[in-house]
Design an enzyme around this catalytic site. Structure first.
Site, short mmCIF file in Angstrom:
data_model
loop_
_atom_site.label_atom_id
_atom_site.label_comp_id
_atom_site.label_asym_id
_atom_site.label_seq_id
_atom_site.Cartn_x
_atom_site.Cartn_y
_atom_site.Cartn_z
N GLY A 1 5.04 46.91 52.60
CA GLY A 1 5.76 47.36 53.79
C GLY A 1 7.26 47.29 53.58
CB CYS A 2 9.97 49.36 54.99
SG CYS A 2 9.58 49.29 56.75
CG ASN A 3 10.57 45.48 58.34
OD1 ASN A 3 11.70 45.90 58.33
ND2 ASN A 3 9.69 45.81 59.28
CB THR B 1 14.06 44.83 53.01
OG1 THR B 1 13.60 46.16 53.13
CG2 THR B 1 15.57 44.81 53.02
#
Lengths: 351, 351, 351, 351
Positions: free
Chosen positions: B152-154, B157
């Site tokens: 997932g993107c979060n 990051t």
């Protein structure tokens, strides 16, 4: 009675917001507005949104021009108000929106600003808790004052977010973390490449990362005053986001040993129950900057993250309104003995 | 050789970005795109920016339609890919951009999603450090895999931001704090009032405050894998800001006792020195989301705040590109033995 | 005296702006607010920016609830106010912000809306010129009225832009061209995919291109009334741009044979010289929507392009304020015999 | 073969986009990038989104530095390329993104720019119709050329919008009206107050109103070339809106007597049927700037407004891509005999 008012630095963003709010204030009458490069020009050229003040022309920013007003508001670049105010002989109340007179400690000034440390003026975020035998709030600092350093927007936001928990002992004052989404109007109207629209639209830009932001000592000063038993420490990071105004501060603090979620909520509820301009939202609700846009409010949402061991406070505030110009006017109301809410709205402009 | 590709869920934002990137990939050929309410309609109606794919029509999302492709990418709402993939008999590699197959622990799934916990698939942020005798990175999880749950993107990051320090022991894994400025494209294309333009422009909106965001267990899972000796804990707050794409994550961690600023920088430098898609910026520089927009990169800025006792990592990443579609394609490249960078750009679109 | 007020449709954007402005009106007291799906819930949940109204709860939108108030403002979807108002027996003044009662010609209604043509109510953009023996403005239509159809935001903007030139005969009423940059709040708060933040940020989106927009007959009706000797024709194109509020209308008209630049400027100056809410900027200056944001003003800039043979008028107006809610309140002031400017600000919120 | 390339003015917005596109071009190799105040600094400091070029350092912009490259692209402020290019002795192809060499008529230059009129270079919007015995397009101007003035973004957008109708005689060339919503990146990276983010966010700002914009003679020149039998006249108004890139041009023209809606659509269809970079959308569909963002495309939507007697063309184009840097590269491809589409994408980056 009506007080005569001058605004020094009326062509910038803080000055424009002061004028917008002063124009709606029933006890203040704007007589004089000064500028620098725009002196001699109609105010409406630099503030085309202020139609009700279209009759005003910008004067030079000199002691002669400013003297003789009941009130003078300063919205000048940091460092500019000190020398000027020293020369005023006939001004009942001066309120400085800059940082020059905020810091009590000369070493804080030296570390974050440098140059001469100006005499501290009366300073206060009115709603901020003060640790004292009598309890109380910082508004007491302002009553009857004649020289006021209005608090900075970031400091107001973060201090209002965290002080209730520190004062109540339900969060620790060490190891605070605040990350702020902020609009670029706080950086002023001077032309700089990194503040161009093309640089800021569609992107988020951090700055002053790693503890270098000049508002940090003001935050620590405020939290110390709120009763921090240990020296407050805070990691503070502002991030420019594509909105012209607004601060959304996400502040977290370690939950104090033994403090429950109910203790936490009670601390904030108690602190702001009677405040007209600071509002704690109900459980599960968090504010948007739009909700405070143009208003003199600081809206708070509160959560306890048990798994992370942290209390999270999200605060929304308009950096130009409650963060600067509204704070200055609220301070003036207090100093002059007017009702504190005179001329200040609690309603935002949304959507 | 050229691989035949189908994209399930091609009318949404993640699907659109997959198609944009796949259209530029020299080894992949888009044969089939499926939709739900838009099935039967030309793709160009739902993705009007994808002119090179104007010849495609959206099919129904069924096993029959998807079977027979070398690769199938899933860009469906969470929960939709599980049943579907179970019915595929002739797909060499399936890559799911949803969360269904990411979490190894059933209790994490139960706590944050609920419903049936699907079988975990191969999972990996390729550049993420793995604690093991041999050292290494998560990309090893993906080599030769046939079923991949793209991260997932979060989680990508935040995990990329913090893992180097945890693995090197220069920061603590407990009491992490991440605050993210995010664009609304991560929330998908379904019409919801709180995602309207009028609700999001000119304002910053927090959500999932207080430890409720579904990506938290994925972050903890990643950091655990990076060698956290204590169970990671993180305060995680996303804030919607007015940009359609992008994540700017400000993550802070307590400096480990004895760790110096040089130790800290060395840990991150070492971790990403040879990575094509993860870049540590020089001292004093921090990334903007614009710098990673449309690119398959994660850009990191690093500071040590001695006064606060915290390391601050600011990460910029495009939630749709490196955060979702780029990650999926990078994973596929690894799984198939292609050069990892095939078809993926490191250049953002700015301003 | 203080008038009791109800707002029907208080959970949407137009309703929210009505409430924001009414809350600052010294002669109006908000007693009742109604909603549809949000009936029974606190108003502050749907209008979190209206702190001063946090004590109100949304009622059902029924004749029983609305009857008995001195004033009722309607901010309902088009078509909803007609049946409702027919059932009111005890309301001194009803002001409808929707389109139901604006159009005098049944064939215009049939062509652009369809369905039943409701009885036209008193209609007027107060500052708009009226061609008559006595000359005058549309505000005369509103004096003493009990049923008012407030003008639409696009029609007000375009009609105020062009009427002075048509009335003075310095521009032609045929072959007008208006292109509007507009914010999405005008489209309301109902969730629609094409109004999502991710669809609107960073992009400009035209809609209703080619003469299909429903406000066209209202514009023609207004210009006809201003004294167009030939039937007005207008090419009208709205373009959604990434700002939540505001209309910037660029309207051009053919210069009438023999008309000079001085004639042109004189026509507009004469039309608005004494108007508190419509302002012609000096030669060479043009307005921004920010200058009118939140204000009850329409700001105009004017140029004569000799080479193109056209007069260009750029108008800035806040679609929710002067465009809708402010217009409604201004109309009510006129109808009730209050000073027209009561409770309405001319200052925008900028930056 | 691979061509060696230099970019003069690589630190600005046009230069950055040239570099982004050149980095993806298979036949061009970026050897040299020059700057002015940033000379001597790493390119990545001024273009932090161009990771693949992080190895480059900005050189001084001198003839010595530029000579010896096969291609030199100029992205300098208007007026700067003329003297410089006169001193180049060993550059096969120079492409100027500035206006210096675009205008054929010295009086146009004098009226809109002033100062010395530079020698016109080969000029062409490749897809633009040319009125000639043989018919054809402007791309013929570029074949084999060694000095090219790339067309301006506004002129390309408006000329591509209107030329087909003029060439086919279905619209009149007199009394054209174009209103453009534009992003501020077109105004460059120099710091100016009116281009600050706080000035541009949340607002629409018109400029150069009334026929003063410098791109007007270029538009007229292009339409004259397309076969306008009468001298073209155009009312042209650009409006800055809050998006960093993009042009959305709404252009209208009087329907020629006797022309039908079918004639109109046929004219545009015929003009662009075989063009890879200019696309006419189907009836009833109109483009958004997002659909062309980062792409080398111009997307057109077309409507006939019978009631207004006007044809409406809405065009979307990225001012930095197809509007400047893409146009320059497309021109170079044509000049060098490469396939015209080499290295240029038709896919936008959305949302």
């Amino acid at each position: 009675m009506t007080y005569s008012v001058a605004v020094a630095g009326g062509s910038g963003y803080a000055g424009g917001e002061l004028l917008r709010l002063l124009a709606a204030h029933p006890e203040f009458e704007i007589r004089t507005v000064t500028g620098h490069s725009s002196a001699g020009r109609p105010l409406i050229e630099s503030q085309p949104h202020l139609r009700s003040l279209a009759h005003l022309t910008l004067d030079e920013t000199t002691p002669e021009v400013l003297d003789g007003h009941d009130l003078v508001f300063f919205a000048l670049p940091h460092g500019a108000s000190g020398a000027l105010t020293a020369q005023l002989t006939d001004v009942r109340l001066a309120v400085d929106c800059g940082a020059d007179h905020r810091l009590a400690r000369a070493d804080d000034w030296a570390a974050f600003y440098g140059g001469e440390h100006h005499e501290p003026w009366s300073y206060g975020v009115p709603e901020l808790l003060v640790a004292s035998a009598a309890g109380g709030k910082q508004r007491a600092n302002l009553v009857g004052s004649t020289r006021i350093a209005a608090p900075g927007c970031n400091a107001s936001t973060v201090a209002l977010s965290l002080a209730p928990g520190i004062a109540a002992g339900v969060i620790e004052a060490r190891d605070l973390v605040s990350v702020l989404a902020v609009g670029p109007s706080g950086a002023g109207k001077a032309a700089k490449t990194h503040l161009l629209g093309a640089e800021l639209m569609g992107t988020a830009n951090p700055y002053a990362v790693g503890g270098t932001h000049r508002h940090i000592p003001e935050i620590r000063q405020a939290l110390r005053g709120a009763g921090a038993v240990e020296e407050p420490s805070i990691s503070f990071t502002p991030v420019l986001v594509p909105m012209s105004r607004g601060i959304l501060a996400t502040s977290t603090a370690r939950l104090a040993p033994g403090a429950t979620a109910a203790d936490v909520r009670a601390a904030w509820e108690r602190a702001y129950a009677d405040e007209p301009f600071v509002h704690l939202l109900p459980e599960g609700r968090f504010p948007r900057t739009a909700d405070a846009l143009g208003a003199n409010t600081c809206l708070l949402g509160l959560a306890v993250d048990e798994a992370a061991g942290r209390v999270v406070v999200v605060a929304a505030l308009d950096n130009l309104a409650k963060g600067t110009a509204g704070a200055a006017i609220q301070s003036a109301n207090i100093a002059l003995g007017l009702p504190e809410t005179t001329g200040l709205s609690v309603n935002g402009v949304a959507p």
